[in-house]
Write a protein that holds these residues in place. Sequence first.
Motif: not given
Length: 452
Positions: A307-311, A375-389, A400-406
């Motif tokens: 239940n950590a998913s943000p609004p 865009y896929d609403p079920s897809q999660e994104f993360k911020v990684s220490r690794d600088s490589e794409e 850490v997981k991250v979600r963009a808010i428009l």
Amino acid sequence: MAPRLPASSVCLRCCRQWNKASFSTTTTVRQQDKQAGLPAAPPPPAGYARLTNRALISLAGRDSTPFLQGMVTQNMIMGKEPIRTARRTGSYAAFLNAHGRVLHDVFIYPVTGGNGSGSSEEPEWLIEVDKAEVKNLLKHLKKHKLRSKFTMRELDESERSIWASWNENAEPRWAAYNIESDLPSQLSASSSIVGCMDTRAPGFGARLLTPGTDDLRTHFPDCSLLAGNEVDLTTYHLRRIFHGVAEGQGEIIRESALPMESNMDAARAIDFRKGCYVGQELTIRTHHTGVVRKRILPVQLYDNEPNASPPSEKPVYNPTANLHMPPPGANISRVSARKGRSAGKFLGGIGNVGLALCRLEMMTDIKLTGESSQYDPSQEFKVSRDSEEGESSCPAAGDVKVRAILPAWLRMYIEAGGARGSHAAASEGLRARDLVEQLEEETEQESRHRGT
């Protein structure tokens, strides 16, 4: 002797990440120190903050106005031929390099004869800039000054204080004058205060410059003009994040950020009808023919807890969230095993909220072209220490997981076609008209009150 693991049991990418994590003790401690002393609650709906992270540069002299006109994205000369005058209200603007990349995000304030050392014959401007960038901006100005007749200097901190003020329940009355720049400011010519409306987000508030180091309440004892109490600088930064407003070269990366990706078009920092200025070519070409595929957005940081998913509507600030703050510039990628392009770059944050440069068609449901959306609403994104794409499903310490808010205002701006959209232009005109009419009604009521 410890047994050796089979080569196939650990991927090379994970090894790199684990090696980075093993040598990141100092970085983690510094990040935890920065996270200490977080605001205990979200920003109040009304308040003000002293911006000690900003500084002022004075430009004074007969050529200061035409010089700025050729240097910044904002229009500093108003009116039409044969009657053209210098802008009489402060504004948000940017200095660009020759390639159209942002050098400095600034506020520029006109100073009349009653407000400072200038006079009607010798105009003066105050440029508010990131304090860490003062020397760089002065060097940039001197480089282009040539034989122009004006002087420039950095103001001492004791000369003027820089403030951000807001009241989400009611806009400042005099802010209406700043929407149409040919209208005079409600602040009289003899006033020692200079200010303007902060147009970087709707209802974001006002910018004020006061003489000396006294509290802002000293200059605005009337609660109807200044609501709320003073808050610290971190609370102001938290409010910026909530509104998706980037500031300074820590977030609008010097010589890397593009003005439209930094939402400067939506913030009305760019006048697309003015003449030539440094960096105009790429900016105007993007305006007329290009598509802005990335923009700075607020993001919610969270972990793998249930239940950590943000609004999806706005960030939720939690000062007790136990998260490792990702380093600025960290790569944002999909949480999957399939490699692909980067989804964005993390810029900075407070607690469990932050700002990031996000690829719109990957991290939001915005459709910029007729092509199918990624865009896929079920897809999660993360911020990684690794600088490589790239993308990886391998666990890594510090991810850490991250979600963009428009924000709703930015969504409306993009869907209306940005600065080119007729709906956006119409809405701005209606908003300006409504505020001016409201101001006239208030003035009339005050006149009646004085008469009685």
